[in-house]
Write a protein that holds these residues in place. Structure first.
Motif, PDB file in Angstrom:
ATOM      1  N   UNK A  74       0.829  -1.213   0.000  1.00 20.27           N
ATOM      2  CA  UNK A  74       0.000   0.000   0.000  1.00 20.27           C
ATOM      3  C   UNK A  74       0.859   1.257   0.000  1.00 20.27           C
ATOM      4  N   UNK A  75       1.952   1.237   0.772  1.00 17.12           N
ATOM      5  CA  UNK A  75       2.826   2.409   0.850  1.00 17.12           C
ATOM      6  C   UNK A  75       3.475   2.702  -0.500  1.00 17.12           C
ATOM      7  N   UNK A  76       3.904   1.666  -1.194  1.00 17.61           N
ATOM      8  CA  UNK A  76       4.519   1.841  -2.512  1.00 17.61           C
ATOM      9  C   UNK A  76       3.497   2.343  -3.520  1.00 17.61           C
ATOM     10  N   UNK A  77       2.300   1.785  -3.451  1.00 18.34           N
ATOM     11  CA  UNK A  77       1.224   2.245  -4.329  1.00 18.34           C
ATOM     12  C   UNK A  77       1.000   3.744  -4.161  1.00 18.34           C
ATOM     13  N   UNK A  78       1.002   4.230  -2.924  1.00 22.40           N
ATOM     14  CA  UNK A  78       0.782   5.654  -2.669  1.00 22.40           C
ATOM     15  C   UNK A  78       1.927   6.500  -3.217  1.00 22.40           C
ATOM     16  N   UNK A  79       3.156   6.013  -3.115  1.00 22.94           N
ATOM     17  CA  UNK A  79       4.304   6.752  -3.644  1.00 22.94           C
ATOM     18  C   UNK A  79       4.188   6.911  -5.157  1.00 22.94           C
ATOM     19  N   UNK A  80       3.868   5.820  -5.853  1.00 22.62           N
ATOM     20  CA  UNK A  80       3.744   5.876  -7.315  1.00 22.62           C
ATOM     21  C   UNK A  80       2.534   6.722  -7.709  1.00 22.62           C
ATOM     22  N   UNK A  81       1.476   6.666  -6.928  1.00 29.08           N
ATOM     23  CA  UNK A  81       0.299   7.509  -7.211  1.00 29.08           C
ATOM     24  C   UNK A  81       0.675   8.988  -7.130  1.00 29.08           C
ATOM     25  N   UNK A  82       1.525   9.324  -6.174  1.00 32.10           N
ATOM     26  CA  UNK A  82       1.972  10.711  -6.043  1.00 32.10           C
ATOM     27  C   UNK A  82       2.785  11.127  -7.261  1.00 32.10           C
ATOM     28  N   UNK A  83       3.654  10.248  -7.722  1.00 39.93           N
ATOM     29  CA  UNK A  83       4.449  10.553  -8.918  1.00 39.93           C
ATOM     30  C   UNK A  83       3.547  10.765 -10.127  1.00 39.93           C
ATOM     31  N   UNK A  84       2.533   9.913 -10.268  1.00 41.00           N
ATOM     32  CA  UNK A  84       1.601  10.058 -11.392  1.00 41.00           C
ATOM     33  C   UNK A  84       0.864  11.383 -11.315  1.00 41.00           C
ATOM     34  N   UNK A  85       0.458  11.786 -10.102  1.00 36.76           N
ATOM     35  CA  UNK A  85      -0.261  13.051  -9.918  1.00 36.76           C
ATOM     36  C   UNK A  85       0.614  14.246 -10.265  1.00 36.76           C
ATOM     37  N   UNK A  86       1.936  14.084 -10.157  1.00 33.60           N
ATOM     38  CA  UNK A  86       2.867  15.166 -10.482  1.00 33.60           C
ATOM     39  C   UNK A  86       3.285  15.153 -11.955  1.00 33.60           C
ATOM     40  N   UNK A  87       2.658  14.279 -12.738  1.00 29.70           N
ATOM     41  CA  UNK A  87       2.878  14.285 -14.180  1.00 29.70           C
ATOM     42  C   UNK A  87       3.923  13.308 -14.694  1.00 29.70           C
ATOM     43  N   UNK A  88       4.440  12.465 -13.857  1.00 27.21           N
ATOM     44  CA  UNK A  88       5.441  11.493 -14.305  1.00 27.21           C
ATOM     45  C   UNK A  88       4.738  10.350 -15.041  1.00 27.21           C
ATOM     46  N   UNK A  89       5.193  10.076 -16.267  1.00 26.51           N
ATOM     47  CA  UNK A  89       4.563   9.037 -17.086  1.00 26.51           C
ATOM     48  C   UNK A  89       5.487   7.865 -17.361  1.00 26.51           C
ATOM     49  N   UNK A  90       6.795   8.058 -17.176  1.00 27.82           N
ATOM     50  CA  UNK A  90       7.751   6.969 -17.396  1.00 27.82           C
ATOM     51  C   UNK A  90       8.661   6.874 -16.169  1.00 27.82           C
ATOM     52  N   UNK A  91       8.714   5.694 -15.572  1.00 26.00           N
ATOM     53  CA  UNK A  91       9.461   5.490 -14.340  1.00 26.00           C
ATOM     54  C   UNK A  91      10.546   4.426 -14.524  1.00 26.00           C
ATOM     55  N   UNK A  92      11.626   4.596 -13.794  1.00 31.25           N
ATOM     56  CA  UNK A  92      12.672   3.578 -13.707  1.00 31.25           C
ATOM     57  C   UNK A  92      12.619   2.971 -12.317  1.00 31.25           C
ATOM     58  N   UNK A  93      12.498   1.659 -12.241  1.00 32.33           N
ATOM     59  CA  UNK A  93      12.435   0.947 -10.953  1.00 32.33           C
ATOM     60  C   UNK A  93      13.749   0.207 -10.752  1.00 32.33           C
ATOM     61  N   UNK A  94      14.435   0.519  -9.656  1.00 39.45           N
ATOM     62  CA  UNK A  94      15.710  -0.130  -9.345  1.00 39.45           C
ATOM     63  C   UNK A  94      15.469  -1.115  -8.204  1.00 39.45           C
ATOM     64  N   UNK A  95      15.533  -2.420  -8.520  1.00 44.86           N
ATOM     65  CA  UNK A  95      15.245  -3.448  -7.535  1.00 44.86           C
ATOM     66  C   UNK A  95      16.444  -4.316  -7.229  1.00 44.86           C
ATOM     67  N   UNK A  96      16.257  -5.251  -6.312  1.00 46.35           N
ATOM     68  CA  UNK A  96      17.334  -6.162  -5.920  1.00 46.35           C
ATOM     69  C   UNK A  96      17.312  -7.391  -6.814  1.00 46.35           C
ATOM     70  N   UNK A  97      18.444  -8.088  -6.869  1.00 41.12           N
ATOM     71  CA  UNK A  97      18.564  -9.233  -7.773  1.00 41.12           C
ATOM     72  C   UNK A  97      17.789 -10.454  -7.290  1.00 41.12           C
TER      73      UNK A  97
END
Length: 357
Positions: A183-206
């Motif tokens: 839920x916390x991650x969903x809210x973070x990405x929702x905030x980015x979308x609301x600020x106009x971000x349409x393309x995201x880079x996700x850096x994850x662990x192997x």
């Protein structure tokens, strides 16, 4: 959450009954009934919980009285890695604060187990086939790199324990308390979308484990809902990510989402090496807290972990398991704390990474 099984002839009202009647999480009900203040809980909600507790015949905090009849009045804390307080770092220390405070409220002693396996050897709950935690009435387990076979064995033997952090153990359903990463991650990405971000880079662990899987589930849900474009990279721990990040920003990525706080430093370093301003030219979100000196102010955007609340809730769940083993196993997710920070801003166009020489 696994349904709890009542002992024959019992009809004791539990916090779960109040939570169900109120349409709230058990964590919220527990916080109110334990008298712990929280800015997230309104006065209206608090009064509703108290009224329901009275009408349903709930006896406030029966655990302290009933735990007094335990074998030793000792709660154990066992960790699979050396994650206890390190001078200047703010990581697992808040877990211990929450555990200690709740144990004190229940009039229980705490016993720290650090394993008797010997220096340089993997930590183990068992020694010569004997459960070393047995001196305690029940224990809280935490830390990465656990031996899942012995955790399953502990469950099968019926020893009361709660894991801090979600753990899906093959052949055993165990009790755990964790943060609601999804839920916390969903809210973070929702905030980015609301600020106009349409393309995201996700850096994850192997090699993602349960917390990382939950974070990525929240990320994927938001990406689908807002129809965002994404690239996911999972670089090795020792990899130089400057080139990978630079390539993504050149093709239009305007924000970077970092899966774990441990990767935060190298990603911020890479962005700096590319000569980009944060958040003016690129936004960066971190999905959790970093282990940094507590004297330094945390300025990144994302969410913070409810460390203390997780520790306290783990003790409350453990107390229930000790008093009445039929209630388990229990699964609890607690809400994270939004962190506005200073590293997320409105999406901008036309940026070009210029690697510093």
């Amino acid at each position: 959450m696994v349904q709890r099984r009542e002992q024959e002839g019992r009809a004791r009202t539990r916090q779960a009954d109040i939570a169900k009647a109120a349409g709230l999480s058990q964590a919220t009900v527990s916080m109110v009934l334990s008298g712990r203040p929280s800015a997230r809980i309104s006065e209206e909600t608090r009064q509703r919980i108290l009224e329901l507790s009275g009408s349903l015949g709930y006896s406030a905090n029966p655990a302290a009285r009933r735990l007094a009849g335990g074998k030793n009045r000792i709660l154990g804390v066992f960790t699979y890695e050396p994650t206890f307080p390190i001078a200047g770092l703010d990581q697992y220390y808040p877990f211990l604060l929450g555990i200690e405070a709740e144990a004190e409220d229940l009039h229980q002693n705490l016993l720290l187990f650090t394993s008797a396996s010997g220096k340089g050897r993997a930590r183990s709950i068992y020694a010569d086939g004997v459960n070393q935690l047995g001196i305690a009435d029940g224990s809280i387990l935490l830390g990465r790199g656990e031996d899942r076979d012995e955790v399953a064995r502990l469950a099968h033997e019926g020893y009361p324990f709660v894991y801090i952090g979600r753990r899906e153990i093959k052949g055993a359903d165990i009790s755990w308390v964790t943060a609601d990463y999804e839920s916390a991650t969903y809210e973070v990405v929702s905030r980015l979308a609301a600020l106009g971000h349409r393309r995201l880079l996700y850096v994850g662990v192997t090699d993602p484990e349960e917390p990382n899987i939950d974070r990525f589930a929240g990320f994927s849900r938001a990406v689908e809902e807002y129809a965002l474009e994404t690239t996911v990279i999972r670089p090795a721990d020792d990899a130089d990510v400057v080139e990978q990040i630079g390539d993504e920003l050149k093709v239009g990525a305007t924000a970077i989402v970092i899966e774990t706080p441990e990767d935060g430093a190298r990603v911020f370093k890479a962005v700096k090496a590319l000569g980009l301003d944060v958040p003016g030219q690129v936004s960066v979100a971190v999905l959790g807290d970093m282990a940094i000196p507590r004297a330094r102010k945390q300025t990144w955007s994302g969410f913070g972990m409810p460390f203390g609340e997780i520790g306290a809730e783990a003790v409350r769940v453990l107390a229930e398991l000790i008093i009445d083993p039929s209630v388990g196993p229990r699964h609890v997710k607690l809400p994270c704390n939004p962190r506005p920070g200073r590293t997320i801003g409105e999406a901008s166009s036309g940026r070009q990474p210029t690697t510093q020489q």
